[in-house]
Motif scaffolding. Structure first.
Motif, PDB file in Angstrom:
ATOM      1  N   VAL A 143       0.877  -1.175   0.000  1.00 35.23           N
ATOM      2  CA  VAL A 143       0.000   0.000   0.000  1.00 35.23           C
ATOM      3  C   VAL A 143       0.913   1.222   0.000  1.00 35.23           C
ATOM      4  CG1 VAL A 143      -1.698   1.323   1.310  1.00 35.23           C
ATOM      5  CG2 VAL A 143      -1.866  -1.166   1.223  1.00 35.23           C
ATOM      6  N   PRO A 144       0.885   2.040  -1.046  1.00 35.31           N
ATOM      7  CA  PRO A 144       1.836   3.146  -1.161  1.00 35.31           C
ATOM      8  C   PRO A 144       1.467   4.393  -0.347  1.00 35.31           C
ATOM      9  CG  PRO A 144       0.468   3.088  -3.098  1.00 35.31           C
ATOM     10  CD  PRO A 144       0.052   1.901  -2.260  1.00 35.31           C
ATOM     11  N   PHE A 145       0.807   4.181   0.786  1.00 35.12           N
ATOM     12  CA  PHE A 145       0.411   5.273   1.672  1.00 35.12           C
ATOM     13  C   PHE A 145       0.566   4.811   3.117  1.00 35.12           C
ATOM     14  CE2 PHE A 145      -2.005   5.775  -2.249  1.00 35.12           C
ATOM     15  CZ  PHE A 145      -1.695   7.091  -2.589  1.00 35.12           C
ATOM     16  N   PRO A 146       0.682   5.750   4.053  1.00 35.20           N
ATOM     17  CA  PRO A 146       0.815   5.379   5.470  1.00 35.20           C
ATOM     18  C   PRO A 146      -0.445   4.687   5.992  1.00 35.20           C
ATOM     19  CG  PRO A 146       1.495   7.664   5.101  1.00 35.20           C
ATOM     20  CD  PRO A 146       0.793   7.210   3.855  1.00 35.20           C
ATOM     21  N   ALA A 147      -0.305   4.026   7.124  1.00 33.14           N
ATOM     22  CA  ALA A 147      -1.431   3.346   7.760  1.00 33.14           C
ATOM     23  C   ALA A 147      -2.474   4.368   8.225  1.00 33.14           C
ATOM     24  CB  ALA A 147      -0.937   2.529   8.944  1.00 33.14           C
ATOM     25  N   GLY A 148      -3.735   3.960   8.191  1.00 32.70           N
ATOM     26  CA  GLY A 148      -4.802   4.787   8.737  1.00 32.70           C
ATOM     27  C   GLY A 148      -5.647   5.515   7.730  1.00 32.70           C
ATOM     28  N   GLY A 149      -5.185   5.601   6.472  1.00 32.51           N
ATOM     29  CA  GLY A 149      -5.949   6.302   5.449  1.00 32.51           C
ATOM     30  C   GLY A 149      -6.952   5.406   4.747  1.00 32.51           C
ATOM     31  N   GLY A 150      -7.643   5.959   3.757  1.00 34.01           N
ATOM     32  CA  GLY A 150      -8.671   5.214   3.051  1.00 34.01           C
ATOM     33  C   GLY A 150      -8.135   4.026   2.280  1.00 34.01           C
ATOM     34  N   VAL A 151      -7.036   4.223   1.541  1.00 31.49           N
ATOM     35  CA  VAL A 151      -6.456   3.125   0.762  1.00 31.49           C
ATOM     36  C   VAL A 151      -5.983   2.019   1.692  1.00 31.49           C
ATOM     37  CG1 VAL A 151      -4.667   2.468  -0.885  1.00 31.49           C
ATOM     38  CG2 VAL A 151      -5.777   4.690  -1.100  1.00 31.49           C
ATOM     39  N   MET A 166     -11.757  -3.042  -6.668  1.00 30.14           N
ATOM     40  CA  MET A 166     -12.443  -3.478  -5.461  1.00 30.14           C
ATOM     41  C   MET A 166     -13.703  -2.647  -5.245  1.00 30.14           C
ATOM     42  SD  MET A 166     -11.178  -3.233  -1.519  1.00 30.14           S
ATOM     43  CE  MET A 166     -12.249  -3.669  -0.151  1.00 30.14           C
ATOM     44  N   ALA A 167     -13.525  -1.322  -5.160  1.00 25.73           N
ATOM     45  CA  ALA A 167     -14.676  -0.467  -4.863  1.00 25.73           C
ATOM     46  C   ALA A 167     -14.400   0.982  -5.249  1.00 25.73           C
ATOM     47  CB  ALA A 167     -15.018  -0.547  -3.373  1.00 25.73           C
ATOM     48  N   LEU A 168     -15.464   1.730  -5.359  1.00 23.12           N
ATOM     49  CA  LEU A 168     -15.408   3.167  -5.582  1.00 23.12           C
ATOM     50  C   LEU A 168     -15.698   3.847  -4.252  1.00 23.12           C
ATOM     51  CD1 LEU A 168     -15.265   5.380  -7.884  1.00 23.12           C
ATOM     52  CD2 LEU A 168     -17.760   5.324  -7.852  1.00 23.12           C
ATOM     53  N   GLY A 169     -14.866   4.806  -3.872  1.00 24.90           N
ATOM     54  CA  GLY A 169     -15.029   5.447  -2.580  1.00 24.90           C
ATOM     55  C   GLY A 169     -15.154   6.962  -2.673  1.00 24.90           C
ATOM     56  N   PRO A 170     -16.376   7.490  -2.637  1.00 25.43           N
ATOM     57  CA  PRO A 170     -16.545   8.949  -2.611  1.00 25.43           C
ATOM     58  C   PRO A 170     -15.921   9.544  -1.356  1.00 25.43           C
ATOM     59  CG  PRO A 170     -18.597   7.840  -3.142  1.00 25.43           C
ATOM     60  CD  PRO A 170     -17.653   6.786  -2.656  1.00 25.43           C
ATOM     61  N   ASN A 171     -15.693  10.831  -1.378  1.00 29.76           N
ATOM     62  CA  ASN A 171     -15.227  11.549  -0.191  1.00 29.76           C
ATOM     63  C   ASN A 171     -16.409  12.221   0.492  1.00 29.76           C
ATOM     64  OD1 ASN A 171     -12.344  11.081  -0.443  1.00 29.76           O
ATOM     65  ND2 ASN A 171     -12.403  12.448  -2.196  1.00 29.76           N
ATOM     66  N   ARG A 198       1.449  13.600   4.608  1.00 33.89           N
ATOM     67  CA  ARG A 198       2.000  12.406   3.975  1.00 33.89           C
ATOM     68  C   ARG A 198       1.047  11.215   4.119  1.00 33.89           C
ATOM     69  NH1 ARG A 198       7.619   9.307   5.387  1.00 33.89           N
ATOM     70  NH2 ARG A 198       7.968   8.401   3.328  1.00 33.89           N
ATOM     71  N   GLY A 199      -0.133  11.360   3.524  1.00 40.27           N
ATOM     72  CA  GLY A 199      -1.127  10.296   3.586  1.00 40.27           C
ATOM     73  C   GLY A 199      -2.363  10.723   4.348  1.00 40.27           C
ATOM     74  N   SER A 200      -3.452   9.962   4.173  1.00 35.33           N
ATOM     75  CA  SER A 200      -4.717  10.285   4.833  1.00 35.33           C
ATOM     76  C   SER A 200      -4.631  10.172   6.348  1.00 35.33           C
ATOM     77  CB  SER A 200      -5.833   9.367   4.322  1.00 35.33           C
ATOM     78  OG  SER A 200      -6.138   9.638   2.982  1.00 35.33           O
ATOM     79  N   GLY A 201      -3.850   9.205   6.845  1.00 41.24           N
ATOM     80  CA  GLY A 201      -3.714   9.029   8.294  1.00 41.24           C
ATOM     81  C   GLY A 201      -3.244  10.293   8.986  1.00 41.24           C
ATOM     82  N   PRO A 202      -2.087  10.842   8.587  1.00 38.61           N
ATOM     83  CA  PRO A 202      -1.609  12.096   9.185  1.00 38.61           C
ATOM     84  C   PRO A 202      -2.567  13.266   8.939  1.00 38.61           C
ATOM     85  CG  PRO A 202       0.198  10.970   8.112  1.00 38.61           C
ATOM     86  CD  PRO A 202      -1.057  10.233   7.728  1.00 38.61           C
ATOM     87  N   ALA A 203      -3.222  13.281   7.778  1.00 40.43           N
ATOM     88  CA  ALA A 203      -4.168  14.366   7.473  1.00 40.43           C
ATOM     89  C   ALA A 203      -5.361  14.321   8.421  1.00 40.43           C
ATOM     90  CB  ALA A 203      -4.631  14.272   6.020  1.00 40.43           C
ATOM     91  N   ILE A 204      -5.850  13.122   8.704  1.00 41.89           N
ATOM     92  CA  ILE A 204      -6.977  12.975   9.628  1.00 41.89           C
ATOM     93  C   ILE A 204      -6.574  13.415  11.031  1.00 41.89           C
ATOM     94  CG2 ILE A 204      -8.472  11.279  10.766  1.00 41.89           C
ATOM     95  CD1 ILE A 204      -8.423   9.695   8.110  1.00 41.89           C
ATOM     96  N   THR A 205      -5.354  13.097  11.431  1.00 41.76           N
ATOM     97  CA  THR A 205      -4.851  13.536  12.743  1.00 41.76           C
ATOM     98  C   THR A 205      -4.863  15.048  12.839  1.00 41.76           C
ATOM     99  OG1 THR A 205      -3.434  11.575  12.939  1.00 41.76           O
ATOM    100  CG2 THR A 205      -2.874  13.476  14.305  1.00 41.76           C
ATOM    101  N   ALA A 206      -4.424  15.725  11.769  1.00 38.17           N
ATOM    102  CA  ALA A 206      -4.410  17.189  11.743  1.00 38.17           C
ATOM    103  C   ALA A 206      -5.825  17.752  11.767  1.00 38.17           C
ATOM    104  CB  ALA A 206      -3.669  17.671  10.492  1.00 38.17           C
TER     105      ALA A 206
END
Length: 359
Positions: free
Chosen positions: A71-79, A156-161, A220-228
């Motif tokens: 998975v080319p993104f940090p843990a915790g994000g959507g992907v 796998m699936a389509l994921g709206p925001n 750097r990924g959805s995980g850190p963005a969600i934390t912010a």
């Protein structure tokens, strides 16, 4: 080896038989050799069985060991979240471990390059999203070719925001957010999972269509963005639907609207952004899928596609995707290939028109 020698000896006898058959005593010769011919037949049957057995035992069923799902993104994000759901089900289906490896950085480019250089034997796979097709238009150069470097396995699936805000932000609707952004240009930040990520492009699209100037803050990924987002550091975010359900239900963020063209059952009380006057046509969604390094055997690709399709069609997974606000998109490999090409064409035009680039 012994079987081989016996067959060879019998072939010599047959050669003698052919030579003798040229003699006038054809009937007598044939009667003198039935034992050799029948013996040869038995030996050849044993030999073919031996070879067939050896080949069947030498070809081990896929997978031969743990499969690394990059998975080319940090843990915790959507992907990452979607990848872990699928990895668990693939582990159960194959009886071998499918292990998530987070290799984040450069909006997915780093992990994608690592996967592209993996051994094309089916033991290394890439689980990725829309950044796979937007990066080639955003960066001057990417370390992979989205068509040639990988073999499509399955969507796998389509994921709206979901457009969400921190509870401290004094807005209750998209119109409120637009009004506040116009009153405070470049002062309201929205979190993104990196430059060129789906949340970034979703925000830029709203900026353009609503004529506002929210400031993108890349992480750097959805995980850190969600934390912010939760800390109020970046009070607005176009959050992947798969991450939004729990945060909205617990009141940690306020949901304003969804980025799909139709309402989602998981967020039934939220309107679509496109339904708001002046924003008709707005749409931005993530997608999740599996790819394999170019050169991976076709039979392995087909096995994976069949298992993923079966998993996604199960009642359990359908309910899970619905509750997470995702739309199942599993299909055959050709459909995924066409989806990738269509997405490349779509986003290259959007990005070119927006002027967005990443050095």
């Amino acid at each position: 080896i012994c079987l081989y020698l016996l067959v060879w000896i019998q072939l010599i006898h047959i050669k003698s038989l052919v030579l003798i058959l040229t003699d006038s005593n054809r009937q007598e010769v044939i009667l003198n050799y039935p034992y050799s011919v029948s013996k040869l037949f038995i030996l050849l049957t044993l030999w073919s069985g031996f070879l067939g057995g050896s080949l069947s035992h030498s070809a081990e069923p896929y997978p031969t060991g743990p499969v690394h799902l990059i998975v080319p993104f940090p843990a915790g994000g959507g992907v990452d979240t979607a990848g872990r759901i699928l990895a668990q089900k693939l582990t159960e289906s194959f009886g071998k471990s499918f292990i998530i490896e987070n290799r984040g950085g450069a909006n997915g480019n780093i992990g994608t390059e690592i996967a592209a250089k993996g051994n094309p034997n089916g033991q290394t796979l890439l689980f990725t999203g829309a950044g796979y097709v937007t990066n080639p238009s955003l960066y001057k150069k990417v370390p992979y070719d989205p068509i040639k470097s990988f073999e499509p396995v399955s969507l796998m699936a389509l994921g709206p925001n979901v457009l969400v805000v921190h509870p401290s932000l004094p807005v209750q609707s998209v119109n409120d957010l637009i009004a506040l952004s116009k009153a405070k240009p470049n002062q309201i930040g929205f979190a993104g999972s990196g430059n060129g990520s789906t949340p970034h492009l979703a925000g830029m699209l709203l900026n353009t269509m609503a004529n506002i100037q929210m400031q993108h803050i890349p992480y750097r990924g959805s995980g850190p963005a969600i934390t912010a987002l939760l800390a109020g550091e970046a009070p607005v975010m176009f959050l992947p639907a798969i991450n939004a359900t729990n945060l909205i239900s617990t009141g940690r963020v306020k949901g304003l609207a969804v980025t799909s063209t139709e309402r989602l059952a998981a967020f039934a009380n939220l309107p679509t952004i496109s339904s708001i006057p002046g924003l008709a046509g707005y749409e931005s969604s993530q997608w999740y899928g599996v790819l394999a390094p170019a050169g991976t055997p076709i039979d392995v690709l087909d096995q994976l596609n069949t298992r993923i399709t079966r998993i996604m069609q199960s009642v359990e997974m359908q309910e899970r995707m619905k509750s997470d606000g995702l739309v199942i998109m599993a299909g055959n490999r050709d459909q995924f290939a066409k989806h990738i090409k269509a997405e490349l064409s779509k986003w290259s035009k959007v990005i070119a028109n927006s002027g967005a680039t990443i050095d």
